[in-house]
Write a protein that holds these residues in place. Sequence first.
Motif, short mmCIF file in Angstrom:
data_model
loop_
_atom_site.label_atom_id
_atom_site.label_comp_id
_atom_site.label_asym_id
_atom_site.label_seq_id
_atom_site.Cartn_x
_atom_site.Cartn_y
_atom_site.Cartn_z
N THR A 62 -3.60 9.50 13.97
CA THR A 62 -3.89 8.50 14.99
C THR A 62 -3.77 7.07 14.45
O THR A 62 -3.29 6.19 15.13
N TYR A 63 -4.21 6.85 13.24
CA TYR A 63 -4.26 5.50 12.66
C TYR A 63 -3.00 5.22 11.85
O TYR A 63 -3.06 4.90 10.68
N ALA A 64 -1.85 5.35 12.48
CA ALA A 64 -0.58 5.18 11.78
C ALA A 64 -0.13 3.72 11.86
O ALA A 64 0.29 3.25 12.91
N PHE A 65 -0.27 3.00 10.76
CA PHE A 65 0.28 1.66 10.62
C PHE A 65 1.46 1.76 9.67
O PHE A 65 1.60 2.74 8.93
N SER A 66 2.29 0.75 9.64
CA SER A 66 3.36 0.76 8.66
C SER A 66 2.75 0.62 7.26
O SER A 66 1.64 0.07 7.11
N LEU A 67 3.45 1.12 6.27
CA LEU A 67 2.92 1.02 4.90
C LEU A 67 2.81 -0.43 4.45
O LEU A 67 1.93 -0.76 3.66
N THR A 68 3.66 -1.29 4.95
CA THR A 68 3.54 -2.71 4.60
C THR A 68 2.23 -3.28 5.13
O THR A 68 1.54 -4.01 4.43
N THR A 69 1.88 -2.91 6.35
CA THR A 69 0.59 -3.35 6.91
C THR A 69 -0.56 -2.81 6.08
O THR A 69 -1.49 -3.55 5.74
N TRP A 70 -0.52 -1.52 5.74
CA TRP A 70 -1.56 -0.94 4.89
C TRP A 70 -1.61 -1.66 3.54
O TRP A 70 -2.68 -1.87 2.98
#
Length: 147
Positions: A62-70
Motif C-alpha cells: 500500500t505504501y509504495a513510494f519511489s525509491l528516490t522519495t524513500w
Amino acid sequence: MSHHTAQQPHATGPGAGNTSGWASGGTVFAGVLLVVEGVMGILQGIVAIARDDVYTRIGDYTYAFSLTTWGWIHLALGILIAVTGYGILSGAVWARITGIVLASLSVLLQFMFLPYQPIWGVVSIAIGLFVIWALATDRHHTANPAL
C-alpha cells in the motif's frame, strides 16, 4: 574485625529517586542507538537516491513510494535522528522529547519500508521502541518529575 557498610549515594535534584539504573543507563544507550540509527538512515537514503536498483520490493504494498522519495525521507530523518542522538549524549534538554518523537516517526516509517528491507526494518523498529521506552522512563534528566 571491622564491619563496613556500603553507603548509598544520595540522589538530589528534581525527580531524584524516581528512576531505575536501567532507565538511566538506557538513556545513554538510547543516545548511542539514535546516532547509529541516524547514520544508518543517512546511508540508506544515499543508496536509495543514488541507485534505484539496490532495493527490491517484495510483493505489492500500500505504501509504495519511489525509491528516490524513500531515499530523501531516510536521509532527512537520519540527519535529524543523528543530531538528536548527539544532543541526548550531550545532555541537551530539547533532545529527550525530540528523540521520542523522532523514534516514533522512525518506527512508523520503518514499518512502511518493510517490503524493501524486512529484516533491517524489524531490527530498526525494535531499536526505536527501546529508545522510546528509555527516554520516556528516565526521570533523572527532567525538571518536571511528572514527565
